[in-house]
Design a protein around this motif. Structure first.
Motif, PDB file in Angstrom:
ATOM      1  N   ARG A 104       0.861  -1.344   0.059  1.00 18.27           N
ATOM      2  CA  ARG A 104       0.035   0.128  -0.052  1.00 18.27           C
ATOM      3  C   ARG A 104       0.729   1.318   0.053  1.00 18.27           C
ATOM      4  NH1 ARG A 104      -4.756  -2.462   3.620  1.00 18.27           N
ATOM      5  NH2 ARG A 104      -5.731  -3.803   2.046  1.00 18.27           N
ATOM      6  N   LEU A 105       1.945   1.425  -0.809  1.00 17.78           N
ATOM      7  CA  LEU A 105       2.814   2.518  -1.134  1.00 17.78           C
ATOM      8  C   LEU A 105       2.105   3.264  -2.364  1.00 17.78           C
ATOM      9  CD1 LEU A 105       6.193   0.641  -0.444  1.00 17.78           C
ATOM     10  CD2 LEU A 105       4.837   2.027   1.284  1.00 17.78           C
ATOM     11  N   SER A 106       2.425   4.505  -1.991  1.00 22.86           N
ATOM     12  CA  SER A 106       1.681   5.232  -3.593  1.00 22.86           C
ATOM     13  C   SER A 106       2.699   5.453  -4.532  1.00 22.86           C
ATOM     14  CB  SER A 106       1.479   6.866  -2.836  1.00 22.86           C
ATOM     15  OG  SER A 106       2.748   7.519  -2.885  1.00 22.86           O
ATOM     16  N   PRO A 107       2.335   5.021  -5.973  1.00 25.01           N
ATOM     17  CA  PRO A 107       2.986   4.906  -6.730  1.00 25.01           C
ATOM     18  C   PRO A 107       4.076   6.190  -7.066  1.00 25.01           C
ATOM     19  CG  PRO A 107       0.845   4.179  -7.539  1.00 25.01           C
ATOM     20  CD  PRO A 107       0.750   4.691  -6.062  1.00 25.01           C
ATOM     21  N   PRO A 108       3.470   7.192  -6.899  1.00 20.88           N
ATOM     22  CA  PRO A 108       4.150   8.566  -7.159  1.00 20.88           C
ATOM     23  C   PRO A 108       5.642   8.204  -6.185  1.00 20.88           C
ATOM     24  CG  PRO A 108       2.014   9.227  -7.162  1.00 20.88           C
ATOM     25  CD  PRO A 108       2.024   7.784  -6.556  1.00 20.88           C
ATOM     26  N   ALA A 109       5.565   7.803  -5.108  1.00 21.36           N
ATOM     27  CA  ALA A 109       6.735   7.670  -4.277  1.00 21.36           C
ATOM     28  C   ALA A 109       7.837   6.779  -4.537  1.00 21.36           C
ATOM     29  CB  ALA A 109       6.068   7.137  -2.655  1.00 21.36           C
ATOM     30  N   LEU A 110       7.483   5.950  -5.377  1.00 27.23           N
ATOM     31  CA  LEU A 110       8.598   5.100  -6.098  1.00 27.23           C
ATOM     32  C   LEU A 110       8.526   4.921  -7.354  1.00 27.23           C
ATOM     33  CD1 LEU A 110       7.553   2.001  -3.530  1.00 27.23           C
ATOM     34  CD2 LEU A 110       9.415   3.743  -3.388  1.00 27.23           C
ATOM     35  N   SER A 111       9.724   4.499  -8.012  1.00 33.93           N
ATOM     36  CA  SER A 111       9.732   4.436  -9.403  1.00 33.93           C
ATOM     37  C   SER A 111      10.351   2.602  -9.698  1.00 33.93           C
ATOM     38  CB  SER A 111      11.141   5.314  -9.959  1.00 33.93           C
ATOM     39  OG  SER A 111      11.272   4.828 -11.111  1.00 33.93           O
ATOM     40  N   VAL A 112       9.784   2.199 -10.484  1.00 35.50           N
ATOM     41  CA  VAL A 112       9.857   0.665 -10.719  1.00 35.50           C
ATOM     42  C   VAL A 112      10.555   0.584 -12.259  1.00 35.50           C
ATOM     43  CG1 VAL A 112       9.166  -1.636 -10.914  1.00 35.50           C
ATOM     44  CG2 VAL A 112       8.076  -0.114  -9.222  1.00 35.50           C
ATOM     45  N   GLU A 113      11.550   0.186 -12.429  1.00 35.42           N
ATOM     46  CA  GLU A 113      12.313   0.058 -13.830  1.00 35.42           C
ATOM     47  C   GLU A 113      12.799  -1.399 -13.739  1.00 35.42           C
ATOM     48  OE1 GLU A 113      12.145   2.373 -16.196  1.00 35.42           O
ATOM     49  OE2 GLU A 113      11.355   3.731 -14.592  1.00 35.42           O
ATOM     50  N   VAL A 114      12.482  -2.246 -15.007  1.00 36.11           N
ATOM     51  CA  VAL A 114      12.989  -3.417 -15.095  1.00 36.11           C
ATOM     52  C   VAL A 114      13.486  -3.204 -16.567  1.00 36.11           C
ATOM     53  CG1 VAL A 114      11.752  -5.732 -15.440  1.00 36.11           C
ATOM     54  CG2 VAL A 114      10.681  -4.141 -13.895  1.00 36.11           C
ATOM     55  N   ALA A 115      14.624  -4.314 -16.298  1.00 36.26           N
ATOM     56  CA  ALA A 115      15.608  -4.783 -17.817  1.00 36.26           C
ATOM     57  C   ALA A 115      16.188  -5.993 -17.393  1.00 36.26           C
ATOM     58  CB  ALA A 115      16.621  -3.481 -17.859  1.00 36.26           C
ATOM     59  N   ASP A 116      15.855  -6.869 -18.613  1.00 36.10           N
ATOM     60  CA  ASP A 116      16.472  -8.119 -18.233  1.00 36.10           C
ATOM     61  C   ASP A 116      16.420  -8.951 -17.222  1.00 36.10           C
ATOM     62  OD1 ASP A 116      17.596  -7.712 -20.975  1.00 36.10           O
ATOM     63  OD2 ASP A 116      19.043  -6.685 -20.046  1.00 36.10           O
ATOM     64  N   GLY A 117      15.159  -8.887 -16.468  1.00 33.53           N
ATOM     65  CA  GLY A 117      14.791  -9.506 -15.268  1.00 33.53           C
ATOM     66  C   GLY A 117      15.159  -8.911 -14.004  1.00 33.53           C
ATOM     67  N   ARG A 118      15.879  -7.576 -13.969  1.00 34.85           N
ATOM     68  CA  ARG A 118      16.690  -7.131 -12.906  1.00 34.85           C
ATOM     69  C   ARG A 118      15.544  -5.686 -12.679  1.00 34.85           C
ATOM     70  NH1 ARG A 118      20.817  -7.622 -10.270  1.00 34.85           N
ATOM     71  NH2 ARG A 118      21.736  -9.008 -11.646  1.00 34.85           N
ATOM     72  N   VAL A 119      15.157  -5.702 -11.346  1.00 32.44           N
ATOM     73  CA  VAL A 119      14.296  -4.570 -11.155  1.00 32.44           C
ATOM     74  C   VAL A 119      15.068  -3.553 -10.063  1.00 32.44           C
ATOM     75  CG1 VAL A 119      12.332  -4.152  -9.533  1.00 32.44           C
ATOM     76  CG2 VAL A 119      12.548  -6.295 -10.704  1.00 32.44           C
ATOM     77  N   THR A 120      14.871  -2.384 -10.547  1.00 38.74           N
ATOM     78  CA  THR A 120      15.328  -1.200  -9.998  1.00 38.74           C
ATOM     79  C   THR A 120      14.333  -0.514  -9.243  1.00 38.74           C
ATOM     80  OG1 THR A 120      17.128  -1.119 -11.289  1.00 38.74           O
ATOM     81  CG2 THR A 120      17.068   0.839 -10.133  1.00 38.74           C
ATOM     82  N   LEU A 121      14.553  -0.290  -8.053  1.00 39.45           N
ATOM     83  CA  LEU A 121      13.384   0.251  -7.060  1.00 39.45           C
ATOM     84  C   LEU A 121      14.138   1.627  -6.595  1.00 39.45           C
ATOM     85  CD1 LEU A 121      12.193  -2.651  -4.883  1.00 39.45           C
ATOM     86  CD2 LEU A 121      11.111  -1.528  -6.859  1.00 39.45           C
ATOM     87  N   SER A 122      13.638   2.918  -6.969  1.00 37.88           N
ATOM     88  CA  SER A 122      14.175   4.199  -6.393  1.00 37.88           C
ATOM     89  C   SER A 122      12.912   5.020  -5.927  1.00 37.88           C
ATOM     90  CB  SER A 122      14.834   4.855  -7.321  1.00 37.88           C
ATOM     91  OG  SER A 122      14.086   4.652  -8.701  1.00 37.88           O
ATOM     92  N   GLY A 123      13.328   5.705  -4.955  1.00 40.55           N
ATOM     93  CA  GLY A 123      12.220   6.662  -4.540  1.00 40.55           C
ATOM     94  C   GLY A 123      12.267   6.605  -2.752  1.00 40.55           C
ATOM     95  N   THR A 124      11.178   6.945  -2.460  1.00 41.66           N
ATOM     96  CA  THR A 124      11.282   7.276  -0.857  1.00 41.66           C
ATOM     97  C   THR A 124      10.170   6.484  -0.049  1.00 41.66           C
ATOM     98  OG1 THR A 124      12.118   9.411  -0.948  1.00 41.66           O
ATOM     99  CG2 THR A 124      11.248   8.673   1.123  1.00 41.66           C
ATOM    100  N   VAL A 125      10.286   5.632   0.815  1.00 38.83           N
ATOM    101  CA  VAL A 125       9.347   5.013   1.652  1.00 38.83           C
ATOM    102  C   VAL A 125       9.378   5.712   3.011  1.00 38.83           C
ATOM    103  CG1 VAL A 125       9.339   2.762   0.391  1.00 38.83           C
ATOM    104  CG2 VAL A 125      10.840   3.056   2.305  1.00 38.83           C
ATOM    105  N   ARG A 126       8.069   5.512   3.607  1.00 37.61           N
ATOM    106  CA  ARG A 126       8.028   6.115   4.853  1.00 37.61           C
ATOM    107  C   ARG A 126       8.814   5.744   5.994  1.00 37.61           C
ATOM    108  NH1 ARG A 126       2.430   7.975   7.888  1.00 37.61           N
ATOM    109  NH2 ARG A 126       3.398   8.826   9.663  1.00 37.61           N
ATOM    110  N   ARG A 127       9.042   4.367   6.221  1.00 41.58           N
ATOM    111  CA  ARG A 127       9.839   3.810   7.315  1.00 41.58           C
ATOM    112  C   ARG A 127      11.033   2.894   6.703  1.00 41.58           C
ATOM    113  NH1 ARG A 127       4.680   1.929   8.789  1.00 41.58           N
ATOM    114  NH2 ARG A 127       5.608  -0.376   8.414  1.00 41.58           N
ATOM    115  N   ARG A 128      11.965   3.070   7.381  1.00 34.78           N
ATOM    116  CA  ARG A 128      13.395   2.179   6.852  1.00 34.78           C
ATOM    117  C   ARG A 128      12.958   0.701   6.925  1.00 34.78           C
ATOM    118  NH1 ARG A 128      18.955   1.898   9.975  1.00 34.78           N
ATOM    119  NH2 ARG A 128      19.797   0.417   8.715  1.00 34.78           N
ATOM    120  N   SER A 129      12.111   0.294   7.801  1.00 33.78           N
ATOM    121  CA  SER A 129      11.723  -1.200   8.037  1.00 33.78           C
ATOM    122  C   SER A 129      11.182  -1.800   6.756  1.00 33.78           C
ATOM    123  CB  SER A 129      11.025  -1.329   9.270  1.00 33.78           C
ATOM    124  OG  SER A 129       9.916  -0.649   9.186  1.00 33.78           O
ATOM    125  N   LEU A 130      10.503  -0.882   6.175  1.00 29.91           N
ATOM    126  CA  LEU A 130       9.809  -1.412   4.718  1.00 29.91           C
ATOM    127  C   LEU A 130      10.796  -1.715   3.748  1.00 29.91           C
ATOM    128  CD1 LEU A 130       6.732   1.132   4.500  1.00 29.91           C
ATOM    129  CD2 LEU A 130       6.722  -1.298   5.064  1.00 29.91           C
TER     130      LEU A 130
END
Length: 93
Positions: free
Chosen positions: A36-62
């Motif tokens: 239940r994270l908001s899409p604008p907060a995170l960016s998802v890029e996928v290339a050759d089966g490798r997922v790159t996650l960037s952006g900000t989450v509210r808590r470090r534990s997530l």
């Protein structure tokens, strides 16, 4: 709909691929519906089966939960972590 515990979501078979669905769609579904994270907060890029996650989450534990969930998607060969967090809830212990 069956509710899952966090322990259930951390297993390698937590997420399965629906034929015709792209990895990016699956990972975005994990991000938005499971955590239940908001899409604008995170960016998802996928290339050759490798997922790159960037952006900000509210808590470090997530961050590790999100990485494990994305790694559990069939066909994902790795996840690159470029995530930051607003609140370091792990260092308060």
């Amino acid at each position: 709909m069956r509710h899952r515990s966090v322990a259930d979501l951390m297993t390698p078979t937590a997420v399965s691929v629906v034929p015709g669905t792209t990895f990016k769609e699956i990972v975005e579904d994990v991000v938005t519906h499971t955590l239940r994270l908001s899409p604008p907060a995170l960016s998802v890029e996928v290339a050759d089966g490798r997922v790159t996650l960037s952006g900000t989450v509210r808590r470090r534990s997530l961050v590790p939960v999100l990485l494990r969930l994305c790694n559990s998607v069939d066909g994902v060969v790795g996840v690159v972590d470029r995530l930051t967090y607003e609140d370091d809830d792990l260092s308060r212990k």
